[in-house]
Structures are given as C-alpha cells and as structure tokens.
Design a protein around this motif. Structure first.
Motif, mmCIF file in Angstrom:
data_model
loop_
_atom_site.group_PDB
_atom_site.id
_atom_site.type_symbol
_atom_site.label_atom_id
_atom_site.label_comp_id
_atom_site.label_asym_id
_atom_site.label_seq_id
_atom_site.Cartn_x
_atom_site.Cartn_y
_atom_site.Cartn_z
ATOM 1 N N LEU A 95 0.845 -1.199 0.000
ATOM 2 C CA LEU A 95 0.000 0.000 0.000
ATOM 3 C C LEU A 95 0.883 1.254 0.000
ATOM 4 O O LEU A 95 1.689 1.434 0.910
ATOM 5 N N PRO A 96 0.728 2.140 -0.968
ATOM 6 C CA PRO A 96 1.568 3.334 -1.037
ATOM 7 C C PRO A 96 1.103 4.441 -0.096
ATOM 8 O O PRO A 96 0.775 5.555 -0.510
ATOM 9 N N ILE A 127 -9.617 6.945 1.475
ATOM 10 C CA ILE A 127 -10.077 5.582 1.215
ATOM 11 C C ILE A 127 -8.947 4.849 0.513
ATOM 12 O O ILE A 127 -8.491 5.272 -0.548
ATOM 13 N N VAL A 128 -8.482 3.772 1.127
ATOM 14 C CA VAL A 128 -7.379 2.993 0.567
ATOM 15 C C VAL A 128 -7.897 1.606 0.189
ATOM 16 O O VAL A 128 -8.256 0.821 1.076
ATOM 17 N N PRO A 129 -7.961 1.294 -1.106
ATOM 18 C CA PRO A 129 -8.381 -0.052 -1.517
ATOM 19 C C PRO A 129 -7.359 -1.088 -1.059
ATOM 20 O O PRO A 129 -6.153 -0.849 -1.118
ATOM 21 N N LEU A 130 -7.839 -2.235 -0.625
ATOM 22 C CA LEU A 130 -6.963 -3.296 -0.142
ATOM 23 C C LEU A 130 -6.936 -4.445 -1.138
ATOM 24 O O LEU A 130 -7.947 -5.133 -1.322
ATOM 25 N N ALA A 236 -5.554 -0.643 -9.834
ATOM 26 C CA ALA A 236 -4.115 -0.372 -9.787
ATOM 27 C C ALA A 236 -3.473 -1.042 -8.573
ATOM 28 O O ALA A 236 -2.350 -1.556 -8.652
ATOM 29 N N ALA A 237 -4.178 -1.038 -7.434
ATOM 30 C CA ALA A 237 -3.656 -1.659 -6.219
ATOM 31 C C ALA A 237 -3.442 -3.155 -6.416
ATOM 32 O O ALA A 237 -2.420 -3.717 -5.996
ATOM 33 N N GLN A 238 -4.407 -3.821 -7.057
ATOM 34 C CA GLN A 238 -4.269 -5.262 -7.293
ATOM 35 C C GLN A 238 -3.182 -5.546 -8.312
ATOM 36 O O GLN A 238 -2.420 -6.520 -8.184
ATOM 37 N N LEU A 239 -3.081 -4.692 -9.320
ATOM 38 C CA LEU A 239 -2.045 -4.846 -10.341
ATOM 39 C C LEU A 239 -0.658 -4.727 -9.707
ATOM 40 O O LEU A 239 0.248 -5.507 -10.021
#
Length: 254
Positions: A95-96, A127-130, A236-239
């Motif tokens: 997580l950036p 909100i930070v996607p996990l 983008a997070a999953q990528l």
C-alpha cells in the motif's frame, strides 16, 4: 515638529512593510517544506500566480528504483518473523501510504469484506483499496487482534508497549537491518511505487497520485477529490500487488 512627523511616519510604515514581508517569507518557507513532506495539503501562503512560478526544492526519500532490487528486497523481507513490525513492512510495500498513517491503522476503520481502509487525517477522508495480498496479511493479524467491546483497537500493536501502536522508526530500523547496503527509508516506498508502477505497469499518473493520497492541483483537483477514482485505484492496487508477487518469484537470493 510638523516637518519631522510625516517622514517619521513614512519610515515607520516602510519598516513595518519590511517586517511583514520577512514574516510572510518565513511562513511561506515553513509551509512549503511541510507541503513537500506531505504534512499539509497546500501552501496557503502562496497566491495562485506564485504557485505557478515557485518550485520548492524538496529532499526526496531514498528509495528502491529498480524492479530487480525490489524483488531481492522482498525475498529478504519474507525471511523476517511474523511480528507486527514485519507485517507492517510487508503491508507498507503493497500500500503506497505514509508510514506514520499506516502504524495508526485501527480495526474499526478496516473493512475486510469490502476490502478498504477508511480514515481521516487533518479533516481529509482517505479511502485505501486493499488488494488480496494486503487482505491476507490483515486477516492473519485479525485472528489474534486485541480490541475493546466495540471492536476498536490498533492493527499493528507495539510488542514493547501493549496498548500502543508500533512506531514508524521501528520499521526504519528493521529496513536498515534487512537492506544495509541500500540507502532506503520507510517513506521511500511511496516513491518506489510511483516510479515503478508508472514505468513498468503503465498506470495512469492521475490514478497514481490519488493512490498516494495526493491532492490533485488545478481546476479539476476538486473533481478528482470527490470522485476518488476508486475503481481505477482498486484495479491499480491489485495490479501492483500481483506485480510484487511476480518480482518475488523471479528474484534471485544473494
């Protein structure tokens, strides 16, 4: 007396103007430094015209810039124990987010079903996607979490001071032990994400900036802030997390 009154007032006014300019310069410098470090969203001491003209020199945090080096680092990180500090470091790479915000993660702000982390900093809602990899780490911690009757509690509990979260400096010290020959910092993984995700994954710069929880400049900044581009950021997070797995798989032990 009348002959001296006007020049004296003019001189006093000139001194006051100089002092105001000096004070304003100091305030601009302080807020400019804070903006560069991400402590404030914008330098409110600058006018719109000056914002376009002035570029602040910001000392960047040392970071891993080559995918091969990142893969080797991930292998070393995998060899660490499963304590709260080590797991926090693994989540930090995925997580950036800012290290200071990550260590403040609380269970009441984490949604393991909808896969996101929502929290407020300086009145700004984030909100930070996990991605799946981050969820897996958090689910493991969730098995042994310590919370109150309402389900509130720290995610990364300090092993030294129960009831408190870990300190960001703990991650920095661990990083230096893991990678002593490479000058990196915990905050530097944001730069690693920004550089590699753009150059090697082709993720849109706007999506990257919003993933870093940066406020978008210009007239469209408020529009992007409202939209969040959450679905694009989740993708983008999953990528990025999948890419880290691939780097780890292809890495060579040293």
């Amino acid at each position: 007396m009348a002959n001296h009154t006007v020049p004296l007032k003019a001189k006093t006014a000139k001194i006051d103007a100089q002092l105001l300019n000096e004070v304003r310069t100091i305030i601009r410098a302080v807020l400019g430094f804070a903006e560069g470090r991400g402590w404030v969203e914008r330098n409110v001491a600058l006018s719109n015209i000056e914002e376009l003209k002035i570029r602040h020199v910001v000392t960047s945090n040392p970071a891993i810039e080559r995918p091969a080096d990142l893969g080797r680092f991930l292998l070393r990180l995998d060899e660490c124990s499963n304590g709260s500090v080590a797991i926090a470091m693994r989540v930090l790479v995925i997580l950036p987010v800012r290290p200071g915000e990550l260590v403040q993660m609380r269970w009441e702000n984490v949604d393991l079903v909808d896969a996101d982390w929502r929290y407020v900093v300086s009145k700004s809602k984030h909100i930070v996607p996990l991605p799946e990899q981050a969820l897996l780490l958090l689910c493991e911690l969730n098995k042994t979490r310590v919370v109150d009757a309402q389900g509130n509690g720290w995610v990364f509990v300090s092993p030294v001071y129960p009831g408190r979260p870990i300190n960001p400096s703990s991650m920095l010290k661990s990083l230096q032990r893991i990678w002593p020959e490479y000058d990196i910092t915990a905050h530097g993984f944001r730069a690693t994400y920004r550089t590699i995700a753009h150059e090697h994954l082709g993720i849109d710069p706007i999506v990257l900036e919003l993933s870093l929880l940066h406020r978008m400049p210009g007239a469209l900044g408020a529009v992007y802030a409202r939209a969040h581009l959450l679905s694009q950021r989740r993708e983008a997070a999953q990528l990025w997390a999948d890419y880290l797995d691939q780097l780890r798989k292809n890495a060579v032990f040293d």
